[in-house]
Design an enzyme around this catalytic site. Sequence first.
Site, PDB file in Angstrom:
ATOM      1  N   PRO A   2       0.830  -1.202   0.000  1.00 12.13           N
ATOM      2  CA  PRO A   2       0.000   0.000   0.000  1.00 12.13           C
ATOM      3  C   PRO A   2       0.870   1.260   0.000  1.00 12.13           C
ATOM      4  O   PRO A   2       1.782   1.388   0.802  1.00 12.13           O
ATOM      5  CB  PRO A   2      -0.799  -0.128   1.302  1.00 12.13           C
ATOM      6  CG  PRO A   2      -0.831  -1.590   1.583  1.00 12.13           C
ATOM      7  CD  PRO A   2       0.494  -2.099   1.110  1.00 12.13           C
ATOM      8  N   GLU A   3       0.577   2.161  -0.925  1.00 13.96           N
ATOM      9  CA  GLU A   3       1.299   3.423  -1.024  1.00 13.96           C
ATOM     10  C   GLU A   3       0.392   4.554  -0.548  1.00 13.96           C
ATOM     11  O   GLU A   3      -0.673   4.307   0.010  1.00 13.96           O
ATOM     12  CB  GLU A   3       1.776   3.617  -2.464  1.00 13.96           C
ATOM     13  CG  GLU A   3       2.672   2.470  -2.944  1.00 13.96           C
ATOM     14  CD  GLU A   3       3.106   2.609  -4.399  1.00 13.96           C
ATOM     15  OE1 GLU A   3       3.133   3.761  -4.901  1.00 13.96           O
ATOM     16  OE2 GLU A   3       3.403   1.586  -5.041  1.00 13.96           O
TER      17      GLU A   3
END
Length: 275
Positions: A2-3
């Site tokens: 996840p960014e």
Amino acid sequence: MPELPEVETVRRSLSPLVCGQEIRAVEVLHPGVIKGVLNARAFVTNLMGRRFVEIRRRGKYLLFLLDDGQVLLIHLRMTGRLVLAEAEAPLLPHTHLIWHLSSGQQLRFSDVRRFGEVRLCRQEQLEIEPGLARLGPEPLEQEWTVATLAAAVRGKKAPIKNILLNQEIVAGLGNIYADEALYRAGIKPDRPGQSLSQGEIERLWLAVRQVLAEGIENRGTSFSDYVDGLGQKGQMQTRLKVYGRSGSPCHSCGTILEKMRLAGRSTVYCPVCQQ
């Protein structure tokens, strides 16, 4: 992993449902995910009876502010999920922590690879907290300017993608959105940072902001593990131009997209559109 857009989407989906809730109980199924100076028993004791006041994001970190000045700091790493579930919902495999809330719901942290981190600290200690202390500016905030990016690449022989992935230079960018931004800016990922012209720096700065904003608007990219705080997948994967598309034709020119390895990560680019 996840960014920034995925973590921000988790924050937004959880905030209206978790903030104001009291922690009635905490289950620690796998103590190893708890980092810092507290052991599992102290971790539980410090959280009992506390109330969630606000959820913030810094880079790829989630910060749950509690009513006594403590902060629950969570990093999802590669496969972490933080989902609000009904108490009777089946427990997913690899669930490590469960917060029982006064609403009767449960906030559940799961992580297949167990790289995720959960720690408890005081709000006044956040600036010296490992992982947070050295984060660079937020790319969607006013503090991150074209001049900031220009200073970061000046004199750098490292590939521009490596520079973008450095969390001390800009917080929250990862493999997906770095590839997408470089494609939009027309810059080949292995170009030395110092080789970028002022015009290219300006295009890249704008591309980073645009692709991150678009990622948030589309609730993140779901390829494998990522879901938001309610267990729903994002839609950004349907809008990606290069990431995960090696061997497919470029949407702009039709050239077959190629792949290289940079910073230990697979990198996809168009050999014609990106120079």
